[in-house]
Write a protein that holds these residues in place. Structure first.
Motif, mmCIF file in Angstrom:
data_model
loop_
_atom_site.group_PDB
_atom_site.id
_atom_site.type_symbol
_atom_site.label_atom_id
_atom_site.label_comp_id
_atom_site.label_asym_id
_atom_site.label_seq_id
_atom_site.Cartn_x
_atom_site.Cartn_y
_atom_site.Cartn_z
ATOM 1 N N GLN B 47 0.928 -1.368 0.408
ATOM 2 C CA GLN B 47 -0.505 -0.082 0.188
ATOM 3 C C GLN B 47 0.830 0.944 0.156
ATOM 4 O O GLN B 47 0.444 1.911 -0.449
ATOM 5 N N ALA B 48 1.805 1.494 0.741
ATOM 6 C CA ALA B 48 2.896 2.160 0.913
ATOM 7 C C ALA B 48 3.296 2.706 -0.455
ATOM 8 O O ALA B 48 3.538 3.861 -0.874
ATOM 9 N N ALA B 49 3.903 1.676 -0.984
ATOM 10 C CA ALA B 49 4.619 1.769 -2.239
ATOM 11 C C ALA B 49 3.397 2.607 -3.603
ATOM 12 O O ALA B 49 3.375 2.993 -4.586
ATOM 13 N N GLU B 50 2.457 1.970 -3.829
ATOM 14 C CA GLU B 50 1.230 2.404 -4.337
ATOM 15 C C GLU B 50 1.228 3.691 -3.831
ATOM 16 O O GLU B 50 1.141 4.785 -4.914
ATOM 17 N N GLU B 51 0.812 4.278 -2.723
ATOM 18 C CA GLU B 51 0.830 5.914 -2.289
ATOM 19 C C GLU B 51 1.473 6.942 -3.189
ATOM 20 O O GLU B 51 1.747 7.040 -3.685
ATOM 21 N N LEU B 52 3.162 5.768 -2.967
ATOM 22 C CA LEU B 52 3.870 6.735 -3.034
ATOM 23 C C LEU B 52 4.251 6.422 -4.494
ATOM 24 O O LEU B 52 4.578 7.758 -5.220
ATOM 25 N N GLY B 53 3.903 5.695 -5.788
ATOM 26 C CA GLY B 53 3.755 6.226 -6.946
ATOM 27 C C GLY B 53 5.343 5.081 -7.063
ATOM 28 O O GLY B 53 5.763 6.024 -7.452
ATOM 29 N N TYR B 54 5.752 4.233 -6.516
ATOM 30 C CA TYR B 54 6.872 3.546 -6.204
ATOM 31 C C TYR B 54 7.469 3.044 -6.837
ATOM 32 O O TYR B 54 6.639 1.995 -7.709
ATOM 33 N N ARG B 55 8.673 3.499 -7.883
ATOM 34 C CA ARG B 55 8.936 2.428 -8.972
ATOM 35 C C ARG B 55 10.314 1.733 -8.919
ATOM 36 O O ARG B 55 11.448 2.510 -8.841
ATOM 37 N N PRO B 56 10.476 0.335 -8.290
ATOM 38 C CA PRO B 56 11.937 0.230 -7.915
ATOM 39 C C PRO B 56 12.964 0.860 -9.129
ATOM 40 O O PRO B 56 12.492 0.550 -9.788
ATOM 41 N N ASN B 57 14.256 0.562 -8.460
ATOM 42 C CA ASN B 57 15.220 1.690 -9.939
ATOM 43 C C ASN B 57 16.231 0.425 -9.808
ATOM 44 O O ASN B 57 17.077 -0.443 -8.890
ATOM 45 N N ALA B 58 15.790 0.034 -11.476
ATOM 46 C CA ALA B 58 16.401 -0.989 -11.860
ATOM 47 C C ALA B 58 18.408 -1.164 -11.843
ATOM 48 O O ALA B 58 18.722 -1.710 -12.216
ATOM 49 N N VAL B 59 17.917 0.451 -12.521
ATOM 50 C CA VAL B 59 20.235 0.499 -12.182
ATOM 51 C C VAL B 59 20.528 0.082 -11.119
ATOM 52 O O VAL B 59 21.280 -0.775 -11.100
ATOM 53 N N ALA B 60 20.228 0.524 -9.919
ATOM 54 C CA ALA B 60 20.437 0.635 -8.672
ATOM 55 C C ALA B 60 20.879 -1.581 -8.399
ATOM 56 O O ALA B 60 21.423 -2.269 -7.762
ATOM 57 N N ARG B 61 19.560 -2.032 -8.716
ATOM 58 C CA ARG B 61 18.996 -3.238 -8.700
ATOM 59 C C ARG B 61 19.953 -4.090 -9.257
ATOM 60 O O ARG B 61 20.932 -5.047 -9.309
ATOM 61 N N SER B 62 20.367 -3.604 -10.519
ATOM 62 C CA SER B 62 22.036 -4.430 -12.117
ATOM 63 C C SER B 62 22.731 -4.329 -11.396
ATOM 64 O O SER B 62 23.697 -5.506 -10.901
ATOM 65 N N LEU B 63 23.123 -3.083 -10.478
ATOM 66 C CA LEU B 63 24.473 -3.047 -10.262
ATOM 67 C C LEU B 63 24.994 -3.988 -8.911
ATOM 68 O O LEU B 63 25.729 -4.420 -8.923
ATOM 69 N N VAL B 64 24.401 -3.680 -8.465
ATOM 70 C CA VAL B 64 24.566 -4.973 -6.621
ATOM 71 C C VAL B 64 23.984 -6.586 -7.144
ATOM 72 O O VAL B 64 24.808 -6.404 -6.851
ATOM 73 N N GLN B 65 23.150 -6.271 -7.878
ATOM 74 C CA GLN B 65 22.951 -8.121 -8.531
ATOM 75 C C GLN B 65 23.921 -7.826 -9.839
ATOM 76 O O GLN B 65 23.654 -9.760 -9.745
#
Lengths: 341, 341
Positions: B47-65
């Motif tokens: 719900q919190a993600a939805e309310e904020l319009g959060y979208r995961p940052n694929a850049v950060a994800r790529s970097l760590v993974q």
DNA sequence: CGCGTTCCTGGGAACGTTCCCATCGGCGGC
DNA sequence: GCCGCCGATGGGAACGTTCCCAGGAACGCG
């Protein structure tokens, strides 16, 4: 093949720094041609990077800079050559401003388009250009919350979203006026159905016919933006009592369908019937087709879209700009004066 | 317009965590549907993600993974519909395996292609598919050092680089055999010049003619893979003393040029001359053209290329695999038995 | 009622860059 | 000859995630 080629090991800036005997900061600056690096060090860094096959990691860079120097373009259908030319324009302008272009596609499917847009947003491209998308306006508006968005070939009104379109009404008028100037009066339209721009083209056709005093001659046949749709539309026109001496097709593809129907009916083009397409695709230019058609300035549309994105990227705020480019008529072999009968 | 839409503020996982009253780790797990998260927390995070319009940052994800779940496809020319269908295949397989597809293009220009490939490598896509590229083999080999590479529609041999091609020689043979089975003997070829695959098609044509005992009837006219090239080639064939009763064109586009030349010479197709194209593009399927042609399994080629990439991604090592797919003949309206004269 | 086990949860490190700032020489000016 | 300044360099933090691991709560069982 060496083991190296099998497992992907990729040197980082630290590897380069170690090999050149300097700090990572210096490597970073040297490789980006920043000013305060001594020539000797710069050369050493260059060489170390070269030897290692170092390639900067754009992912890490994007993360820290919080920008990717990349614009994403979503194209609804790569099978439609229209988009290839729009992309030419986008890329030309982007390259001139140091931006890279990433293309994603939604293959004529709404859900896939939503997914493709999502990919672009997650990738954090600096701007997004949506080419003739079927996306819901809600998604477009949501995207605009986090990134500049430009719509190409779709006139939707969304707050803060710039659009670049072609004046479809005027294009249809050009076609009608051309045919009228050749002496045609019974000018029919094979409609584009619900395809983008086809409503505006229909209105333009009607308005132009009216303005020329040909309101009584208006004839619209149902069709769509395909070969088959044009064929069907033309068939229905030809079975009517007074067949038209000229036909405007919804687009070039539909026009080829019209050509087929005319040939089947034993009618010659342009001796018996004149035909005008829309789009000026490569198809129209084939000599076997040689279709008189309405040219849409596709490359310019792409350029304009990219420029709109750049303006936003440079801080340009304010309300949406809606740019409408003008089409033009390209005369080829499918139009002539009606046979003096 | 709210200020929010103007300045791009993007919520991060920490914003979501704060709003949901949990830690960033928990948000990360909840949003990825990881197992050990209580239903209540999961809902709160959602719900919190939805309310904020959060979208995961694929850049950060790529970097760590250290992987992007993305494959990059470089297409040499989006104006060529061939690639659109290859991309269909690539995307279908990629989607089925959780990979996103990013497209870049080199617009028929070597330098631009090198640049586009570089973009993909810097972006750290997990694999790279090169569609009929003009890239130097050196660049291809260099790319292979850091990422799995698959070549489509180009048979170059580079260590560790898989290729997917079509059997052009066999395609040409199919065309010749089809025409011979209809009773033709004087079967000419309008050549594709230096275009990809055209040398193999030429060899296939010659071999097939020889095998059918028609070596004396071999006739090759210079042309290329364009409308204009086909036109020129056909013209030169028609001025000769014994004109052919059948023509094989380098590709479909060239075949339309041949059609134009035949029409100009007052020859009917297929009554006077039969014609076979190559590629089975949408152009050939237009009823106004209705061209008998050789089908290249383009979608399958894209699928195969993506599967090859997946195999490497799953740790598949070893030497390059070179897959050659088989073409087939599609009969339409441009071939028939020669007029009994 | 205590103890061990199983779930949940949070903190910290790491990914590979860039950017800011501190430091260190050396050099010129007064 | 001393002081200040400037050019060159390095160190550390930050970007936004994921992943590993440690710790705590709850629960069951004897």
């Amino acid at each position: 093949m060496s083991e190296r080629a099998e497992r992907a090991w990729r040197p980082t800036i630290l590897d380069v720094a170690a090999r050149a005997g300097v700090s990572k900061s210096l490597v970073s600056r040297a490789l980006r041609d920043a000013p305060t690096v001594s020539p000797a060090r710069r050369a050493a860094v260059r060489q170390a990077a070269e030897e290692l096959g170092y390639r900067p990691n754009a992912v890490a860079r994007s993360l820290v800079q919080r920008r990717s120097h990349t614009v994403g373009v979503m194209v609804s259908d790569l099978h439609n050559l229209f988009f290839a030319e729009v992309l030419d324009g986008v890329e030309a302008v982007a390259a001139g401003h140091g931006y890279r272009v990433l293309i994603v596609t939604g293959n004529r499917d709404r859900a896939a388009e939503e997914q493709a847009l999502e990919t672009l947003l997650e990738l954090r491209t600096d701007a997004v250009i949506l080419a003739s998308s079927r996306l819901s306006l809600r998604s477009v508006a949501a995207a605009r919350q986090s990134v500049p968005v430009t719509l190409v070939a779709r006139a939707a009104r969304v707050a803060g979203v710039d659009t670049v379109t072609n004046d479809d009404g005027r294009g249809a008028r050009l076609a009608v006026e051309h045919l009228a100037s050749l002496g045609h009066r019974r000018i029919a339209l094979v409609d584009g159905g619900s395809g983008p721009g086809s409503a505006a083209r229909r209105r333009g056709y009607r308005a132009a016919m009216g303005a020329l005093g040909l309101a009584d001659e208006i004839g619209v046949a149902a069709g769509d933006f395909t070969d088959e749709g044009g064929y069907r539309g033309a068939r229905s026109l030809l079975t009517g009592s007074s067949r038209p001496t000229a036909i405007c097709a919804g687009n070039d593809l539909a026009a080829t369908g019209v050509l087929t129907a005319l040939a089947e009916a034993g009618l010659r083009v342009p001796a018996d019937v004149s035909l005008v397409g829309y789009d000026n695709t490569a198809l129209a230019a084939l000599r076997h087709v040689s279709l008189t058609t309405i040219h849409q300035p596709r490359t310019e549309m792409g350029e304009a879209a990219m420029r709109a994105a750049l303006r936003r990227l440079d801080g340009g705020a304010g309300r949406a700009r809606r740019l409408v480019l003008q089409p033009s008529l390209v005369q080829r072999a499918t139009t002539a004066s009606p046979a003096a009968s």
